[in-house]
Design a protein around this motif. Structure first.
Motif, mmCIF file in Angstrom:
data_model
loop_
_atom_site.group_PDB
_atom_site.id
_atom_site.type_symbol
_atom_site.label_atom_id
_atom_site.label_comp_id
_atom_site.label_asym_id
_atom_site.label_seq_id
_atom_site.Cartn_x
_atom_site.Cartn_y
_atom_site.Cartn_z
ATOM 1 N N ASN A 146 0.853 -1.218 -0.167
ATOM 2 C CA ASN A 146 0.128 -0.170 -0.031
ATOM 3 C C ASN A 146 0.828 1.334 0.013
ATOM 4 O O ASN A 146 0.471 2.028 -0.639
ATOM 5 C CB ASN A 146 -1.096 0.008 1.323
ATOM 6 C CG ASN A 146 -2.043 -1.164 1.220
ATOM 7 O OD1 ASN A 146 -2.366 -1.382 -0.074
ATOM 8 N ND2 ASN A 146 -2.525 -1.352 1.976
ATOM 9 N N ARG A 164 2.034 1.630 -3.664
ATOM 10 C CA ARG A 164 1.092 2.381 -4.299
ATOM 11 C C ARG A 164 0.872 3.650 -4.142
ATOM 12 O O ARG A 164 0.769 4.628 -4.906
ATOM 13 C CB ARG A 164 -0.170 1.606 -4.378
ATOM 14 C CG ARG A 164 0.040 0.070 -4.800
ATOM 15 C CD ARG A 164 -1.255 -0.820 -4.664
ATOM 16 N NE ARG A 164 -1.156 -2.081 -5.378
ATOM 17 C CZ ARG A 164 -1.803 -3.072 -4.955
ATOM 18 N NH1 ARG A 164 -2.566 -3.101 -3.748
ATOM 19 N NH2 ARG A 164 -1.469 -4.162 -5.714
ATOM 20 N N SER A 165 0.938 3.898 -2.901
ATOM 21 C CA SER A 165 0.683 5.509 -2.493
ATOM 22 C C SER A 165 1.765 6.277 -3.095
ATOM 23 O O SER A 165 1.611 7.635 -3.681
ATOM 24 C CB SER A 165 0.492 5.546 -1.046
ATOM 25 O OG SER A 165 0.577 6.840 -0.503
ATOM 26 N N THR A 199 3.463 5.801 -5.716
ATOM 27 C CA THR A 199 3.552 5.776 -7.053
ATOM 28 C C THR A 199 2.464 6.933 -7.474
ATOM 29 O O THR A 199 2.477 7.509 -8.345
ATOM 30 C CB THR A 199 2.883 4.398 -7.725
ATOM 31 O OG1 THR A 199 3.947 3.455 -7.262
ATOM 32 C CG2 THR A 199 2.830 4.544 -9.246
ATOM 33 N N THR A 200 1.347 7.117 -6.715
ATOM 34 C CA THR A 200 0.116 7.823 -7.146
ATOM 35 C C THR A 200 0.848 9.325 -7.099
ATOM 36 O O THR A 200 0.445 10.208 -7.567
ATOM 37 C CB THR A 200 -1.211 7.750 -6.065
ATOM 38 O OG1 THR A 200 -1.432 6.379 -6.413
ATOM 39 C CG2 THR A 200 -1.846 8.759 -6.325
ATOM 40 N N ARG A 201 1.512 9.357 -5.498
ATOM 41 C CA ARG A 201 2.322 10.814 -5.499
ATOM 42 C C ARG A 201 3.219 11.254 -6.876
ATOM 43 O O ARG A 201 3.049 12.321 -7.078
ATOM 44 C CB ARG A 201 3.002 10.784 -4.110
ATOM 45 C CG ARG A 201 1.705 10.911 -2.989
ATOM 46 C CD ARG A 201 2.636 11.327 -1.540
ATOM 47 N NE ARG A 201 3.745 10.476 -1.276
ATOM 48 C CZ ARG A 201 3.813 9.250 -0.782
ATOM 49 N NH1 ARG A 201 2.619 8.923 -0.326
ATOM 50 N NH2 ARG A 201 5.058 8.459 -0.522
ATOM 51 N N GLU A 217 2.882 10.081 -9.714
ATOM 52 C CA GLU A 217 2.123 10.582 -10.730
ATOM 53 C C GLU A 217 1.645 11.918 -10.613
ATOM 54 O O GLU A 217 1.487 12.344 -11.885
ATOM 55 C CB GLU A 217 1.116 9.385 -11.013
ATOM 56 C CG GLU A 217 1.708 8.141 -11.644
ATOM 57 C CD GLU A 217 0.649 7.003 -11.583
ATOM 58 O OE1 GLU A 217 -0.455 7.002 -10.812
ATOM 59 O OE2 GLU A 217 0.918 5.860 -12.115
ATOM 60 N N LEU A 218 1.262 12.328 -9.738
ATOM 61 C CA LEU A 218 0.622 13.600 -9.429
ATOM 62 C C LEU A 218 1.750 14.529 -9.563
ATOM 63 O O LEU A 218 1.609 15.697 -10.230
ATOM 64 C CB LEU A 218 0.002 13.738 -8.132
ATOM 65 C CG LEU A 218 -1.419 13.210 -7.764
ATOM 66 C CD1 LEU A 218 -1.751 13.143 -6.177
ATOM 67 C CD2 LEU A 218 -2.422 13.756 -8.594
ATOM 68 N N SER A 238 2.335 14.984 -13.147
ATOM 69 C CA SER A 238 1.067 15.819 -13.979
ATOM 70 C C SER A 238 1.591 17.216 -13.586
ATOM 71 O O SER A 238 1.172 18.106 -14.373
ATOM 72 C CB SER A 238 0.030 15.358 -13.236
ATOM 73 O OG SER A 238 -1.044 16.056 -13.804
ATOM 74 N N ILE A 278 8.461 6.069 -11.056
ATOM 75 C CA ILE A 278 7.164 5.609 -11.123
ATOM 76 C C ILE A 278 7.255 4.016 -11.689
ATOM 77 O O ILE A 278 6.552 3.013 -11.241
ATOM 78 C CB ILE A 278 6.020 6.289 -12.070
ATOM 79 C CG1 ILE A 278 5.761 7.500 -11.511
ATOM 80 C CG2 ILE A 278 4.869 5.490 -12.524
ATOM 81 C CD1 ILE A 278 5.190 8.656 -12.509
ATOM 82 N N LYS A 307 6.285 0.755 -9.898
ATOM 83 C CA LYS A 307 5.158 -0.117 -10.703
ATOM 84 C C LYS A 307 5.876 -1.758 -10.731
ATOM 85 O O LYS A 307 5.061 -2.650 -10.476
ATOM 86 C CB LYS A 307 4.764 0.238 -11.884
ATOM 87 C CG LYS A 307 3.778 1.401 -11.473
ATOM 88 C CD LYS A 307 3.214 1.901 -12.894
ATOM 89 C CE LYS A 307 2.259 2.895 -12.696
ATOM 90 N NZ LYS A 307 1.529 3.433 -13.895
#
Length: 143
Positions: free
Chosen positions: A43, A46-47, A49-51, A53-54, A57, A116, A120
């Motif tokens: 978890n 995954r968190s 990775t999300t940060r 990706e943000l 962006s 990232i 992944k």
């Protein structure tokens, strides 16, 4: 002589059949703790990775802004201060433990993309990343 996966699992099964009920409960509790730890780690990956990706962006959005643009600069997740964008091609990249590196926009995007992809690969099952947990005489493979 190396033991294959079936020989190893038969050996572990034979050892487990010799354990008392109390010992089996202890093994189950230890295994549950390990599974919970692995789930927490997954978890966290995954968190992260999300940060990232943000952040990637946000880098893209920042690259589209003109110099001199007024904006709010995040100091923490909930504290922003007013600022002016001087050079949209130069950014500070947080590389961990309070260290920042100045990079140009393509380098910063590349850094995010590499992180990232690495996270992944670690988090996705079936990528060949295997963790072997050794406790006492029990060896389990977690993919």
């Amino acid at each position: 002589m190396e033991k294959g996966p079936t020989t190893m699992s038969m050996s572990v099964r034979a050892e487990m059949e010799k354990l008392s009920v109390e010992q089996l409960k202890a093994v189950k509790e230890q295994t549950d703790l390990e599974v919970n730890l692995l789930n927490d780690s997954l978890n966290n990956i995954r968190s992260a990775t999300t940060r990232l990706e943000l952040a990637s962006s946000a880098l893209h959005d920042l690259s589209l802004r003109p110099s001199g643009k007024k904006m709010l600069v995040p100091l923490t997740a909930s504290l922003y201060v007013p600022g002016t964008l001087q050079d949209p091609d130069q950014v500070l990249v947080d590389v961990g433990t309070g260290y920042f590196i100045e990079k140009n926009m393509p380098q910063a995007k590349d850094y995010c993309d590499r992180k990232i992809n690495l996270l992944k690969q670690i988090a996705e099952p079936g990528t060949g990343n295997t963790v072997i947990i050794v406790k006492g005489s029990f060896i389990r493979t977690v993919s």
